[in-house]
Design a protein around this motif. Structure first.
Motif, PDB file in Angstrom:
ATOM      1  N   SER A 100      29.415 -37.497  30.140  1.00  0.00           N
ATOM      2  CA  SER A 100      29.601 -36.049  30.234  1.00  0.00           C
ATOM      3  C   SER A 100      28.605 -35.447  31.206  1.00  0.00           C
ATOM      4  O   SER A 100      27.563 -36.032  31.500  1.00  0.00           O
ATOM      5  N   TYR A 101      28.938 -34.243  31.707  1.00  0.00           N
ATOM      6  CA  TYR A 101      28.078 -33.481  32.599  1.00  0.00           C
ATOM      7  C   TYR A 101      27.431 -32.352  31.805  1.00  0.00           C
ATOM      8  O   TYR A 101      28.123 -31.640  31.080  1.00  0.00           O
ATOM      9  N   ARG A 102      26.146 -32.141  31.993  1.00  0.00           N
ATOM     10  CA  ARG A 102      25.501 -31.016  31.329  1.00  0.00           C
ATOM     11  C   ARG A 102      25.953 -29.699  31.968  1.00  0.00           C
ATOM     12  O   ARG A 102      25.858 -29.511  33.177  1.00  0.00           O
ATOM     13  N   GLY A 103      26.473 -28.791  31.151  1.00  0.00           N
ATOM     14  CA  GLY A 103      26.824 -27.456  31.613  1.00  0.00           C
ATOM     15  C   GLY A 103      28.161 -27.347  32.315  1.00  0.00           C
ATOM     16  O   GLY A 103      28.543 -26.267  32.744  1.00  0.00           O
ATOM     17  N   LEU A 104      28.892 -28.465  32.442  1.00  0.00           N
ATOM     18  CA  LEU A 104      30.197 -28.425  33.097  1.00  0.00           C
ATOM     19  C   LEU A 104      31.248 -29.036  32.165  1.00  0.00           C
ATOM     20  O   LEU A 104      30.938 -29.967  31.408  1.00  0.00           O
ATOM     21  N   PRO A 105      32.482 -28.540  32.194  1.00  0.00           N
ATOM     22  CA  PRO A 105      33.478 -28.904  31.173  1.00  0.00           C
ATOM     23  C   PRO A 105      34.256 -30.173  31.469  1.00  0.00           C
ATOM     24  O   PRO A 105      35.459 -30.238  31.241  1.00  0.00           O
ATOM     25  N   TRP A 106      33.605 -31.196  31.987  1.00  0.00           N
ATOM     26  CA  TRP A 106      34.312 -32.416  32.351  1.00  0.00           C
ATOM     27  C   TRP A 106      33.631 -33.627  31.728  1.00  0.00           C
ATOM     28  O   TRP A 106      32.440 -33.612  31.429  1.00  0.00           O
ATOM     29  N   CYS A 144      32.303 -19.838  37.636  1.00  0.00           N
ATOM     30  CA  CYS A 144      31.328 -18.945  38.263  1.00  0.00           C
ATOM     31  C   CYS A 144      31.052 -17.716  37.399  1.00  0.00           C
ATOM     32  O   CYS A 144      29.938 -17.191  37.381  1.00  0.00           O
ATOM     33  N   GLN A 145      32.057 -17.264  36.664  1.00  0.00           N
ATOM     34  CA  GLN A 145      31.857 -16.149  35.758  1.00  0.00           C
ATOM     35  C   GLN A 145      30.918 -16.521  34.620  1.00  0.00           C
ATOM     36  O   GLN A 145      30.178 -15.689  34.107  1.00  0.00           O
ATOM     37  N   ALA A 146      30.937 -17.789  34.246  1.00  0.00           N
ATOM     38  CA  ALA A 146      30.106 -18.256  33.128  1.00  0.00           C
ATOM     39  C   ALA A 146      28.702 -18.645  33.561  1.00  0.00           C
ATOM     40  O   ALA A 146      27.815 -18.787  32.719  1.00  0.00           O
ATOM     41  N   HIS A 147      28.475 -18.838  34.866  1.00  0.00           N
ATOM     42  CA  HIS A 147      27.181 -19.290  35.361  1.00  0.00           C
ATOM     43  C   HIS A 147      26.739 -18.393  36.517  1.00  0.00           C
ATOM     44  O   HIS A 147      27.268 -18.494  37.624  1.00  0.00           O
ATOM     45  N   SER A 148      25.767 -17.534  36.253  1.00  0.00           N
ATOM     46  CA  SER A 148      25.297 -16.591  37.264  1.00  0.00           C
ATOM     47  C   SER A 148      24.749 -17.319  38.489  1.00  0.00           C
ATOM     48  O   SER A 148      23.976 -18.277  38.366  1.00  0.00           O
ATOM     49  N   GLY A 149      25.155 -16.865  39.670  1.00  0.00           N
ATOM     50  CA  GLY A 149      24.661 -17.439  40.919  1.00  0.00           C
ATOM     51  C   GLY A 149      25.333 -18.722  41.324  1.00  0.00           C
ATOM     52  O   GLY A 149      25.004 -19.288  42.383  1.00  0.00           O
ATOM     53  N   LEU A 150      26.284 -19.195  40.528  1.00  0.00           N
ATOM     54  CA  LEU A 150      26.913 -20.478  40.827  1.00  0.00           C
ATOM     55  C   LEU A 150      27.718 -20.416  42.118  1.00  0.00           C
ATOM     56  O   LEU A 150      27.691 -21.360  42.923  1.00  0.00           O
ATOM     57  N   ARG A 151      28.427 -19.326  42.351  1.00  0.00           N
ATOM     58  CA  ARG A 151      29.294 -19.256  43.533  1.00  0.00           C
ATOM     59  C   ARG A 151      28.487 -19.423  44.813  1.00  0.00           C
ATOM     60  O   ARG A 151      28.903 -20.130  45.734  1.00  0.00           O
TER      61      ARG A 151
END
Length: 211
Positions: A100-106, A144-151
């Motif tokens: 699994s990836y930390r903080g990502l849904p995969w 990106c909506q769930a993680h500020s600055g991600l975009r």
């Protein structure tokens, strides 16, 4: 969310499938019932002086390089010799593992061919394959909506990745759009695997790339 899918490769390659994960368990709150191969273990990658290899995960595992080799120098482009690559990724050996990836849904689910076990090479290859999958704009917007600055980080990582390609490959890759690896931003250095709660479940770590 991602739609589960799977494919089976020919020969001894593992089966690879993707599925969404919503678990928030920490990889540090469970006693280790299994051990990750030292080549892959996060404890070996945490200290630069102990790190067995350097891998920028935007590149295929064939481009893994020093600082260390195992035993005598081999007449091979691989820093990880073939005999190490063929060893089980975990002890005791497993016929299937999930990463699994930390903080990502995969997550990556690797299942070895019948009668075989998941190896170091299988693991590295499937991490790379997973990160090469494209991310569609609606999914990217949701993340990106769930993680500020991600975009901003994704856009920059995309530009850097394209700029590193040979010039005759850039336009085609640009048209293909964002890949999962772009969501890592500058954290594209493989930093090892650590066990989570379940015996066949691992967490993959990434760190800022250092040359």
């Amino acid at each position: 969310p991602l739609t589960p899918s799977s494919t089976r490769s020919s020969g001894s390659s593992p089966r690879f499938s993707e599925r969404s994960r919503h678990s928030s368990r920490s990889s540090t709150d469970v006693p280790a019932k299994v051990a990750v191969h030292l080549t892959l273990a996060s404890v070996k990658h945490a200290d630069p002086s102990e790190r067995p290899f350097i891998w920028n995960v935007t590149q295929h595992p064939d481009y893994i390089r020093g600082p260390k080799v195992y035993g005598p120098v081999l007449a091979s482009p691989y820093i990880i010799p073939p005999e190490i690559r063929k060893q089980p990724a975990m002890t005791p050996s497993q016929s299937g593992i999930t990463i699994s990836y930390r903080g990502l849904p995969w997550a990556i689910h690797i299942v070895a061919a019948d009668g075989e076990v998941v190896t170091v090479e299988h693991t590295l290859t499937e991490i790379y394959k997973s990160l090469r999958l494209t991310v569609q704009e609606p999914e990217l917007q949701s993340l990106c909506q769930a993680h500020s600055g991600l975009r901003e980080r994704v856009d920059k990582a995309f530009r850097v990745r394209i700029a590193c390609l040979p010039e005759n490959q850039r336009e085609e890759e640009r048209r293909r759009g964002f890949r999962r690896v772009d969501l890592l931003g500058n954290n594209v250095q493989f930093a090892g695997l650590s066990p989570e709660a379940e015996e066949d479940l691992l967490l993959v770590h990434f760190a800022p790339f250092t040359s």
